[in-house]
Design a protein around this motif. Structure first.
Motif, PDB file in Angstrom:
ATOM      1  N   MET A 287       0.834  -1.203   0.000  1.00  0.00           N
ATOM      2  CA  MET A 287       0.000   0.000   0.000  1.00  0.00           C
ATOM      3  C   MET A 287       0.869   1.254   0.000  1.00  0.00           C
ATOM      4  O   MET A 287       1.653   1.469   0.924  1.00  0.00           O
ATOM      5  CB  MET A 287      -0.876   0.037   1.257  1.00  0.00           C
TER       6      MET A 287
ATOM      7  N   TYR B 147       0.358   4.875   0.369  1.00  0.00           N
ATOM      8  CA  TYR B 147      -0.397   6.109   0.649  1.00  0.00           C
ATOM      9  C   TYR B 147       0.551   7.147   1.246  1.00  0.00           C
ATOM     10  O   TYR B 147       0.684   8.258   0.765  1.00  0.00           O
ATOM     11  CB  TYR B 147      -1.522   5.931   1.677  1.00  0.00           C
ATOM     12  N   SER B 148       1.201   6.757   2.339  1.00  0.00           N
ATOM     13  CA  SER B 148       2.012   7.717   3.084  1.00  0.00           C
ATOM     14  C   SER B 148       3.205   8.184   2.261  1.00  0.00           C
ATOM     15  O   SER B 148       3.756   7.429   1.469  1.00  0.00           O
ATOM     16  CB  SER B 148       2.539   7.078   4.365  1.00  0.00           C
TER      17      SER B 148
ATOM     18  N   GLY C 156       1.743  11.940   6.462  1.00  0.00           N
ATOM     19  CA  GLY C 156       1.331  10.678   7.065  1.00  0.00           C
ATOM     20  C   GLY C 156      -0.095  10.791   7.566  1.00  0.00           C
ATOM     21  O   GLY C 156      -1.042  10.383   6.903  1.00  0.00           O
ATOM     22  N   SER C 157      -0.247  11.439   8.728  1.00  0.00           N
ATOM     23  CA  SER C 157      -1.607  11.639   9.247  1.00  0.00           C
ATOM     24  C   SER C 157      -2.436  12.476   8.280  1.00  0.00           C
ATOM     25  O   SER C 157      -3.615  12.227   8.062  1.00  0.00           O
ATOM     26  CB  SER C 157      -1.552  12.338  10.609  1.00  0.00           C
TER      27      SER C 157
ATOM     28  N   TRP D 242       7.261   4.230   3.723  1.00  0.00           N
ATOM     29  CA  TRP D 242       6.581   3.171   4.485  1.00  0.00           C
ATOM     30  C   TRP D 242       5.756   2.253   3.596  1.00  0.00           C
ATOM     31  O   TRP D 242       4.650   1.875   3.960  1.00  0.00           O
ATOM     32  CB  TRP D 242       5.665   3.767   5.567  1.00  0.00           C
TER      33      TRP D 242
ATOM     34  N   THR E  14       5.265  -0.829   3.016  1.00  0.00           N
ATOM     35  CA  THR E  14       5.583  -2.133   3.592  1.00  0.00           C
ATOM     36  C   THR E  14       5.238  -3.250   2.619  1.00  0.00           C
ATOM     37  O   THR E  14       4.197  -3.179   1.950  1.00  0.00           O
ATOM     38  CB  THR E  14       4.806  -2.296   4.914  1.00  0.00           C
TER      39      THR E  14
ATOM     40  N   ILE F  57       0.926   3.805  15.815  1.00  0.00           N
ATOM     41  CA  ILE F  57       1.334   4.730  14.758  1.00  0.00           C
ATOM     42  C   ILE F  57       0.723   4.357  13.414  1.00  0.00           C
ATOM     43  O   ILE F  57       0.093   5.179  12.759  1.00  0.00           O
ATOM     44  CB  ILE F  57       2.887   4.768  14.634  1.00  0.00           C
ATOM     45  N   TYR F  58       0.908   3.087  12.999  1.00  0.00           N
ATOM     46  CA  TYR F  58       0.450   2.815  11.630  1.00  0.00           C
ATOM     47  C   TYR F  58      -1.052   2.541  11.541  1.00  0.00           C
ATOM     48  O   TYR F  58      -1.702   2.304  12.537  1.00  0.00           O
ATOM     49  CB  TYR F  58       1.295   1.766  10.917  1.00  0.00           C
TER      50      TYR F  58
ATOM     51  N   THR G 177      -2.796   6.999  13.507  1.00  0.00           N
ATOM     52  CA  THR G 177      -2.264   7.040  14.876  1.00  0.00           C
ATOM     53  C   THR G 177      -3.414   7.125  15.885  1.00  0.00           C
ATOM     54  O   THR G 177      -4.557   7.448  15.543  1.00  0.00           O
ATOM     55  CB  THR G 177      -1.342   8.258  15.109  1.00  0.00           C
TER      56      THR G 177
ATOM     57  N   GLU H 192      -3.868   9.335  18.039  1.00  0.00           N
ATOM     58  CA  GLU H 192      -4.431  10.695  18.101  1.00  0.00           C
ATOM     59  C   GLU H 192      -5.474  10.902  17.011  1.00  0.00           C
ATOM     60  O   GLU H 192      -6.532  11.496  17.250  1.00  0.00           O
ATOM     61  CB  GLU H 192      -3.322  11.752  17.961  1.00  0.00           C
TER      62      GLU H 192
ATOM     63  N   ASN I 199      -9.340  11.768  17.566  1.00  0.00           N
ATOM     64  CA  ASN I 199     -10.029  12.888  16.899  1.00  0.00           C
ATOM     65  C   ASN I 199     -11.334  12.402  16.284  1.00  0.00           C
ATOM     66  O   ASN I 199     -12.383  13.047  16.393  1.00  0.00           O
ATOM     67  CB  ASN I 199      -9.166  13.461  15.764  1.00  0.00           C
TER      68      ASN I 199
ATOM     69  N   GLN J  27      -8.293  20.091  21.977  1.00  0.00           N
ATOM     70  CA  GLN J  27      -7.995  18.689  21.712  1.00  0.00           C
ATOM     71  C   GLN J  27      -7.639  17.906  22.977  1.00  0.00           C
ATOM     72  O   GLN J  27      -7.977  16.724  23.090  1.00  0.00           O
ATOM     73  CB  GLN J  27      -6.858  18.574  20.697  1.00  0.00           C
TER      74      GLN J  27
END
Ligand SMILES: Cc1cc2nc3c(=O)[nH]c(=O)nc-3n(C[C@H](O)[C@H](O)[C@H](O)COP(=O)(O)OP(=O)(O)OC[C@H]3O[C@@H](n4cnc5c(N)ncnc54)[C@H](O)[C@@H]3O)c2cc1C
Lengths: 380, 341
Positions: free
Chosen positions: A120, A122-123, A128-129, A153, A155, A357-358, A361, A363, A367, B225
């Motif tokens: 894949m 994408y990043s 990244g995010s 990344w 992979t 992280i992958y 993440t 966070e 969200n 946040q």
């Protein structure tokens, strides 16, 4: 409220357990750590040969996501190298859902037979995010698309037959709207792969795309529709395709060591162990819920975020306390004499950080939950 | 026989009925007015009219024949409303008691969650201050004692109707060996866990609603946040706790000789799952009330705001059995075998 698997699914699970017992040998587990590729081709082929991959793939065969959950859960609990299979099957499901008939015929059989892997892209190094801001470009040139840029990344790129690639096709549209997803063979001229070594022995890659030429047959899910394809992938990825019970084999390895070393009778150890068993049970129930929602026709995107946040932190907690309890023996690596849990305690302490992280993440997942589940205003 | 993690249509109706009932009859002001004892007789009389006290009892004894799957749904609504009625204790006690006045709810039953001491005293029995009948362990036996409730007890953190009760004075019946009590305690743990999930859920709602309204720096504090992420963990813990209590209820209702294969994460043993639910739901309720109170700022600390009532009950209901370490160690014995064995 029914937590029992149907007799059919139990039979399916038992068949997977038999295959796992036969194919997931210590040598195979060892090989993933020496090659850095978390995949076992012989296992994939056997699962393919027996029709299990087709049956587990959402939308194909029986297509029941409960069965997909059962398959990955069994592989994960056994400590099998299944990352390659997880990505491949997820992409097969996406091709089945969004692809053209021609794409389905050309691509899916190679995956559900267990022969082909997918990577894949994408990043990127700078995105990244905020993956919707990626810069890799695809430009129309007559009947062809010309792709230029680079990914980070990527992979499994060193072993995969297929690549799905997120590109920008329209600079004038808002960032989520000008994206297109491609699916192309990795041997297409113009692709370069360079290894990136990681803390967790897995070797991922940086990939470069120099005037890579493909036709419209490589567009997956429609021109400028790449974000929709992306969210479909993520809904499959988060929560159902494994990655939520990584603590189970760790607890097993730790327990063997702790019993043999007289540590298992310590009340602190027993309390922590009992707590981790609860965590693992909750993680699996949350995963099962995503699968159940998917099998009742829903898209468990939000539930996937919730599952991932919980399961990952549960695994990280287990990794922290098992290593601390093992003390110096928890520092020793595979094949070193006296290594706690035959080195898995040390290994999991290196592997567990990547899980938050992958695939989005923690966070980003929080969200998601705050905005979409709790209805809080966009964060500041 | 196949995975179905939703509520049945009947359970949906039960949830709606009880949430509606407690919303109307027991808003937080009712719990507040019932402090410090933590019992409201008028509200209990209305609970009787609903038929709730005998819901889980067998139809041949005049009960409603509800499954544990149904009762966890009810217990969660009790937690959500922190209604000052000992419905959880009563429903748990009735797993072994069939007296007509208990099934009807005219008499209240409580569970002595810890065995009697050498002098035959059950200390700090939840609902002990108001119960006409107490069931528990005395020595090697499971006994039931009917005696006059003190209607008062020590002031406590959770404003719970706690009291010491005698296992010997009053009308005493020996039901059988101490092991008989296991089913009562499993049920008590399960229903308490469900009530704690309800507390966590209500605390989450209070917190989320507050941060959407409250503004600082010209914006709702819920747009920060740091605040969002603290709250985002709550639905995860609540859903996890709810799934676990539902699984425990399903196992206690349907599974005999369940599995304890922790090494494969395969657990269908009802008693183990009930204890796991209690430990997990207690943590969820403590975390949810902690964070929700915190995101109220100073007002969260003010008696006037409701979150403090949930904060105290989250701790009260989760610690009344025993300290969590002791509970975890008993779970460890069940999961891994005891240290001696
Ligand atoms: C071993 C490994 C394998 C991977 N495999 C693949 C793969 O096969 N294919 C692929 O495309 N990608 C893959 N990835 C990439 C992965 O998806 C990204 O690393 C991830 O999305 C995070 O992006 P980033 O690394 O750029 O971190 P950043 O986005 O730069 O984030 C840095 C930190 O900032 C935080 N942050 C960022 N934005 C916000 C926000 N809005 N609010 C709060 N905090 C925020 C993040 O949570 C993080 O802690 C892999 C990564 C690793 C490590």
């Amino acid at each position: 409220m029914d937590f029992s698997l149907s007799p059919e699914v139990v039979e399916f699970r038992d068949e997977i357990r038999r295959i796992v017992r036969e194919f997931v040998t210590p040598e195979i587990a060892d090989r993933m750590h020496t090659t850095g590729v978390f995949d076992a081709p012989e296992l994939n082929l056997e699962l393919g040969r027996r029709g299990i991959l087709e049956r587990a793939c959402p939308g194909l065969g029986k297509g029941d996501p409960i069965e997909m959950y059962v398959m990955f859960n069994e592989l994960e609990k056994a400590g099998a190298p299944y990352d390659g299979l997880a990505v491949a099957l997820m992409i097969a499901a996406v091709v089945n859902k969004l692809g053209t008939d021609e794409q389905k015929e050309r691509i899916i059989p190679s995956i559900i037979s267990g022969e082909a892997l997918v990577c894949m892209g994408y990043s990127e190094a700078d995105f990244g995010s905020d993956v919707a801001s990626i810069k890799t470009r695809a430009v129309k040139d007559g009947d062809e698309w010309v792709i230029n840029g680079s990914k980070m990344w990527t992979t499994l790129a060193q072993v995969a037959e297929w690549l799905i690639l997120l590109t920008r096709t329209d600079l004038d549209l808002p960032k989520h709207k000008g994206l297109t997803m491609f699916i192309l063979p990795m041997n297409t001229p113009g692709i370069t792969v360079e290894p990136v070594h990681t803390l967790g022995t897995e070797i991922t890659n940086a990939t470069w795309y120099d005037d890579v030429r493909v036709g419209d047959e490589a567009v997956l899910g429609g021109e400028n529709n790449g974000w929709r394809t992306m969210t479909t992938v993520l809904a499959f990825e988060r929560g159902v395709m494994g990655g939520t019970n990584a603590g189970v084999p760790l607890l097993r390895h730790f327990h063997e060591w702790a019993v043999a070393n007289g540590v298992f009778n310590e009340p602190t150890t027993r309390e922590r162990m009992a707590r981790s068993v609860i965590d693992m049970q909750v993680a699996t129930l949350l995963t099962m819920r995503s699968a159940w929602i998917a099998s009742s026709g829903g898209m468990p995107g939000l539930e996937g975020s919730m599952t991932k946040v919980f399961a990952v932190e549960a695994y990280q907690r287990a990794s922290r306390w098992t290593q601390a309890t093992a003390g110096p023996a928890g520092l020793l690596q595979f094949h070193e004499e006296g290594a706690a849990g035959e080195g898995f305690v040390e290994y999991d302490a290196r592997h567990s950080p990547v899980m938050s992280i992958y695939g989005g993440t923690t966070e980003i997942n929080r969200n998601n939950i705050a905005e979409r589940h709790l209805g809080l205003p966009k964060s500041r | 026989m196949s995975v179905d993690l939703g509520l049945s249509p009947d359970q949906e109706s039960i949830a709606e009925l009880f949430d509606g009932f407690f919303n109307n009859e027991a808003p937080p002001a009712v719990a507040r007015a019932a402090e410090p004892l933590g019992f409201d007789r008028d509200l209990w009389n209305k609970v009787i009219e609903l038929g709730a006290p005998g819901m889980g009892s067998a139809p041949e004894n005049g009960g409603g024949g509800a499954s544990l799957g149904d009762l966890v749904v009810v217990a969660e609504t009790v937690g959500r409303s922190i209604a000052p009625v000992p419905l959880v204790d009563h429903l748990a006690a009735l797993s072994l008691l069939t007296d007509g006045d208990l099934v009807a709810g005219e008499a209240i039953a409580a569970v002595a969650v810890r065995p009697a001491d050498a002098n035959g005293v059950w200390s700090l029995v939840p609902a002990g201050a108001v119960a006409d009948v107490v069931i528990g362990i005395d020595g090697h036996e499971t006994v039931v004692v009917r005696s006059t409730p003190p209607m008062s007890g020590p002031r406590n953190h959770g404003s719970m109707p706690l009291a010491d009760r005698s296992a010997r004075e009053g009308t005493r019946t020996v039901l059988g060996p101490a092991s008989l009590f296991d089913t009562v305690l499993d049920r008590w743990k399960l229903l308490t866990a469900a009530a704690l999930v309800g507390i966590a859920d209500a605390a989450k709602e209070l917190g989320v609603n507050y941060v959407k309204e409250r503004e600082q720096f010209g914006v709702p504090v819920g747009s920060f946040q740091a605040v969002q992420h603290g709250l985002a963990d709550l639905p995860v813990a609540i859903d996890g706790g709810r799934l676990l209590t539902h699984k425990a209820a399903w196992a206690l209702d349907n599974v005999t000789d369940g599995l304890i294969d922790w090494a494969n994460n395969d657990i269908t043993d009802g008693p183990a799952l009930a204890t796991m639910s209690l430990l997990f739901a207690a943590d969820a309720a403590v975390m949810a009330t902690d964070r929700s109170l915190h995101y109220h700022g100073g007002y969260g600390f003010a008696e006037e705001y409701d979150i403090q009532m949930y904060y105290r009950r989250a701790r009260g209901w989760s610690l009344i059995l025993d300290d969590p370490t002791t509970v975890s160690l008993s779970l460890a014995d069940r999961l891994f075998g005891s240290v001696e064995g």
